[in-house]
Design an enzyme around this catalytic site. Structure first.
Site, mmCIF file in Angstrom:
data_model
loop_
_atom_site.group_PDB
_atom_site.id
_atom_site.type_symbol
_atom_site.label_atom_id
_atom_site.label_comp_id
_atom_site.label_asym_id
_atom_site.label_seq_id
_atom_site.Cartn_x
_atom_site.Cartn_y
_atom_site.Cartn_z
ATOM 1 N N VAL A 5 -6.229 -0.067 -2.216
ATOM 2 C CA VAL A 5 -4.381 -0.892 -2.542
ATOM 3 C C VAL A 5 -4.184 -2.055 -2.587
ATOM 4 C CG1 VAL A 5 -1.734 -0.201 -1.726
ATOM 5 C CG2 VAL A 5 -3.404 1.574 -1.731
ATOM 6 N N GLU A 54 -6.316 -6.507 5.567
ATOM 7 C CA GLU A 54 -7.076 -6.182 6.780
ATOM 8 C C GLU A 54 -7.780 -4.783 6.015
ATOM 9 O OE1 GLU A 54 -9.199 -7.537 8.669
ATOM 10 O OE2 GLU A 54 -8.190 -8.996 8.717
ATOM 11 N N CYS A 111 -10.802 1.994 10.952
ATOM 12 C CA CYS A 111 -11.194 1.287 9.894
ATOM 13 C C CYS A 111 -13.256 0.731 10.478
ATOM 14 C CB CYS A 111 -10.716 0.206 10.024
ATOM 15 S SG CYS A 111 -10.135 -1.012 11.129
HETATM 16 P P1 NAD Z 1 -3.539 3.693 2.390
HETATM 17 O O1 NAD Z 1 -4.096 2.463 1.432
HETATM 18 O O2 NAD Z 1 -3.797 4.941 1.450
HETATM 19 O O3 NAD Z 1 -1.859 3.351 2.631
HETATM 20 C C1 NAD Z 1 -2.295 2.108 3.108
HETATM 21 C C2 NAD Z 1 -0.455 1.667 3.202
HETATM 22 O O4 NAD Z 1 0.078 1.056 1.453
HETATM 23 C C3 NAD Z 1 0.251 3.196 3.060
HETATM 24 O O5 NAD Z 1 1.607 2.336 3.235
HETATM 25 C C4 NAD Z 1 0.408 3.477 1.549
HETATM 26 O O6 NAD Z 1 1.610 3.870 1.334
HETATM 27 C C5 NAD Z 1 0.861 2.361 1.100
HETATM 28 N N1 NAD Z 1 0.545 2.406 -0.977
HETATM 29 C C6 NAD Z 1 -0.238 3.408 -1.215
HETATM 30 N N2 NAD Z 1 -0.555 3.308 -2.187
HETATM 31 C C7 NAD Z 1 -0.078 2.135 -3.176
HETATM 32 C C8 NAD Z 1 0.538 1.276 -3.796
HETATM 33 N N3 NAD Z 1 0.127 1.925 -4.946
HETATM 34 N N4 NAD Z 1 1.226 0.344 -3.510
HETATM 35 C C9 NAD Z 1 1.351 -0.276 -2.532
HETATM 36 N N5 NAD Z 1 1.232 0.466 -1.193
HETATM 37 C C10 NAD Z 1 0.222 2.060 -1.466
HETATM 38 O O7 NAD Z 1 -4.330 3.599 4.113
HETATM 39 P P2 NAD Z 1 -3.996 4.195 5.061
HETATM 40 O O8 NAD Z 1 -4.556 5.494 4.545
HETATM 41 O O9 NAD Z 1 -2.801 4.780 5.192
HETATM 42 O O10 NAD Z 1 -4.709 3.942 6.053
HETATM 43 C C11 NAD Z 1 -6.897 3.885 5.930
HETATM 44 C C12 NAD Z 1 -7.043 3.036 5.204
HETATM 45 O O11 NAD Z 1 -7.005 1.595 6.083
HETATM 46 C C13 NAD Z 1 -9.052 2.542 5.407
HETATM 47 O O12 NAD Z 1 -9.122 2.568 4.371
HETATM 48 C C14 NAD Z 1 -8.957 1.424 6.671
HETATM 49 O O13 NAD Z 1 -10.405 1.396 6.788
HETATM 50 C C15 NAD Z 1 -8.243 1.041 6.397
HETATM 51 N N6 NAD Z 1 -7.835 0.045 7.935
HETATM 52 C C16 NAD Z 1 -8.199 -0.738 7.719
HETATM 53 C C17 NAD Z 1 -8.217 -1.574 9.071
HETATM 54 C C18 NAD Z 1 -8.516 -2.890 9.845
HETATM 55 O O14 NAD Z 1 -8.285 -4.205 10.343
HETATM 56 N N7 NAD Z 1 -9.406 -3.680 8.709
HETATM 57 C C19 NAD Z 1 -7.155 -0.996 10.562
HETATM 58 C C20 NAD Z 1 -6.429 0.611 10.399
HETATM 59 C C21 NAD Z 1 -7.341 0.871 8.718
#
Ligand code: NAD
Length: 542
Positions: free
Chosen positions: A268, A292, A326
């Site tokens: 994303v 992140e 993550c």
């Molecule tokens: P995700 O990418 O599915 O969703 C994150 C956000 O993006 C949500 O609000 C979702 O609705 C939105 N989203 C989804 N598709 C979109 C699009 N096409 N356009 C715009 N926004 C969109 O992630 P998740 O399942 O909520 O979280 C898990 C992921 O987050 C894992 O990959 C994890 O490693 C990562 N994460 C990273 C950290 C870090 O600090 N590096 C911390 C927490 C989570």
């Protein structure tokens, strides 16, 4: 109001409450869980301080009891998002003029309210909506969010270091907010991150459109209420719920987009970056992109490592919060000499893990976030069980009838480049590659080169020379490294968090590195006796 800086004490990290039997916090949390279970709020978008229930509604359910609806929220879509952008832009001039000290007071107050009367509201919402145990909720939605708020105030107050002046002219540096609005898109797995991503830019004077993850809507709703209770002016943070794509499309289409503060999957974030790149000539300013994203976090055990701390770190690092961090330990490299005993210890610990409804405090694990995650993870499990190059050593407890329960899974691989060693699974699956004790260097090269991510990693070693060598070889392999400890559990102010490569822009949430992305400095020179002739002395004949 005049910008009168206050000399604040250096914050200390919010103490983690124990929730031990008989403790007041345990009773308060149980009471809050009972209350929240019966509320099922109709979660509104908040635009210019006003609640709106527009858009098709969707259910937010408890992952560990998926028939139980704990909130209803609404799909914002493009039109609601455009109104949120307009509300942010209307609030921008007054908020930008508000002195830092005054803005900071709103977030300092939010931290104190969260440490006190709001603590069990937001912990309870995080447990019910995201299936965190009491301890996992406490370290996230209470302590980490309180720390983000307090430390950002502290770091933010120190950002504007002034340039030197001379007797002839005085110079100053002013930290302006970005010109436009910031889009904050937040993940389901941390209530603290969901609260930090909109509040950090807002603290620096920016206005924000915040889109929480659908499955985190309940805790996001209470977090927004907390900010309002702390005195956040209308329009500074506008929260809209639902599917991310139409919200992001509307924001990316606006010439006023000044930044994106994202945490979530790599896929994303890359799509958002691409979308900004395609429209780059349409923006009034270059949008700041802070993201992140995913991880494939390693644990490397040197032959000198101590066995029991390694076993505990692997179990806690891989299986707490169902591996949905993550930073979760997801690939381990273990020397042959240690493996038989370590395997025995891991299986013994795994056999003791209890999984179920997080309201039962004896459980160590809850359920994964939704059916999509369950289906994806059970697909991996089926694949690993059929694969001749993998030996699944533990996978008890999977069931989908009541909740999305994925049991703690341990797999040994013979191919160190197997997909399960490279890809982020985001579930309670730990893969182990057993290496020849004589091949430490070859194994370190594998650790570095196997996955595109570089978020966290742990090195277990009692040999300091071997440790120094591993740290040098793995210099670019992780943004957060742990020695003789699990790779999860970063604490704000102690281990600024973030990774590079495919894991993100490494702007270290909860630190000055991150805050600097949300300001646009202006320097000012005032000359006291300006020159009155054009020519210079070197131009004279004599
Ligand atoms: P995700 O990418 O599915 O969703 C994150 C956000 O993006 C949500 O609000 C979702 O609705 C939105 N989203 C989804 N598709 C979109 C699009 N096409 N356009 C715009 N926004 C969109 O992630 P998740 O399942 O909520 O979280 C898990 C992921 O987050 C894992 O990959 C994890 O490693 C990562 N994460 C990273 C950290 C870090 O600090 N590096 C911390 C927490 C989570």
């Amino acid at each position: 109001m005049l910008d009168t800086p206050i000399a604040l004490p250096v914050p200390i990290n919010e103490p983690i409450l124990s929730y031990a039997p008989g403790s007041p916090e345990r009773a308060a949390l149980k009471e809050s869980l009972a209350k929240l279970s019966n509320e099922c709020p109709d979660v509104p978008h908040v635009i210019a301080g006003k609640a709106s229930h527009e858009g098709a509604s969707f259910d937010v359910t408890s992952p560990h009891a998926h028939a139980r609806v704990v909130a209803r929220a609404h799909e914002a879509g493009a039109e609601v998002t455009k109104r949120a952008i307009a509300a942010a832009m209307t609030a921008a001039p007054a908020w930008a003029r508000t002195p830092f000290a005054e803005r900071a007071r709103v977030f300092s107050r939010a931290a104190e309210l969260l440490a006190g009367p709001w603590r069990q509201v937001i912990n309870g919402a995080t447990m019910l909506g995201q299936s965190k145990t009491a301890f996992q909720a406490e370290i996230d939605s209470a302590c980490e969010l309180i720390d983000f708020l307090r430390f950002n105030v502290h770091f933010g107050s120190k950002l504007a270091e002034q340039p030197i002046s001379t007797p002839a002219s005085q110079h100053s540096l002013e930290l302006r907010p970005l010109e436009g609005f910031v889009l904050a898109v937040t993940p389901f797995n941390f209530t603290a991150i969901a609260g930090n991503l909109p509040s950090a830019p807002a603290m620096l004077g920016n206005v924000v459109v915040w889109k929480p993850a659908e499955n985190q809507s309940l805790a996001a709703y209470h977090t927004m209420r907390l900010f309002e209770a702390a005195g956040l002016p209308p329009g500074v943070i506008n929260v809209v719920y639902g599917n991310g794509a139409p919200v992001a499309d509307a924001c990316l289409a606006s010439p006023d987009l000044a930044g994106i503060h994202f945490t979530g999957s790599t896929r994303v974030f890359q799509a958002l970056w691409r979308g900004v790149g395609e429209r780059i000539a349409s923006y009034k300013t270059y949008p700041r992109l802070v993201g992140e994203t995913g991880g494939k976090d390693f644990v490397f055990a040197h032959p000198s490592a101590e066995l029991e701390p390694l076993a505990v770190a692997l179990v806690r690092g891989a299986y707490e919060f169902q591996g949905q961090k993550c930073s979760a330990a997801s690939r381990a490299y273990v020397p042959q000499s240690m493996w038989p005993k370590l395997k025995e210890r891991l299986l013994a610990h795994i056999a003791e893990i209890k999984m179920g409804d997080v309201a039962d405090f004896s459980n160590f694990m809850g359920a994964v976030i939704n059916e999509r995650a369950y289906t994806r993870l059970s697909g991996w499990r089926d694949r690993l069980k059929k694969d001749a190059s993998c030996t699944v050593l533990a996978d008890a407890g999977w069931s989908r009838e009541v909740g999305w329960f994925c049991g703690p899974t341990l797999v040994q691989v013979s191919d160190p480049k197997h997909d399960v060693m490279q890809e982020e699974l985001f579930g309670p699956v730990l893969s182990v590659f057993v290496y020849d004790d004589a091949k430490v260097d070859e194994t370190l090269a594998l650790v570095d080169s196997t996955s595109p991510y570089a978020l966290t990693g742990a090195i277990f070693s009692q040999d300091r020379a071997a440790l120094a060598h591993a740290l040098a070889v793995l210099r670019q392999s992780a943004g957060n490294v742990y020695v003789n400890d699990k790779p999860t559990g970063a604490v704000v102010g102690q281990q600024p968090f973030g990774g590079a490569r495919a894991s993100g822009t490494n702007d270290k949430a909860g630190s000055a590195f991150n805050l600097l992305r949300w300001v646009s400095p202006r320097t000012l020179k005032e000359t006291f006796a300006p020159p009155t002739s054009v020519g210079y002395p070197f131009m004279r004949e004599r």
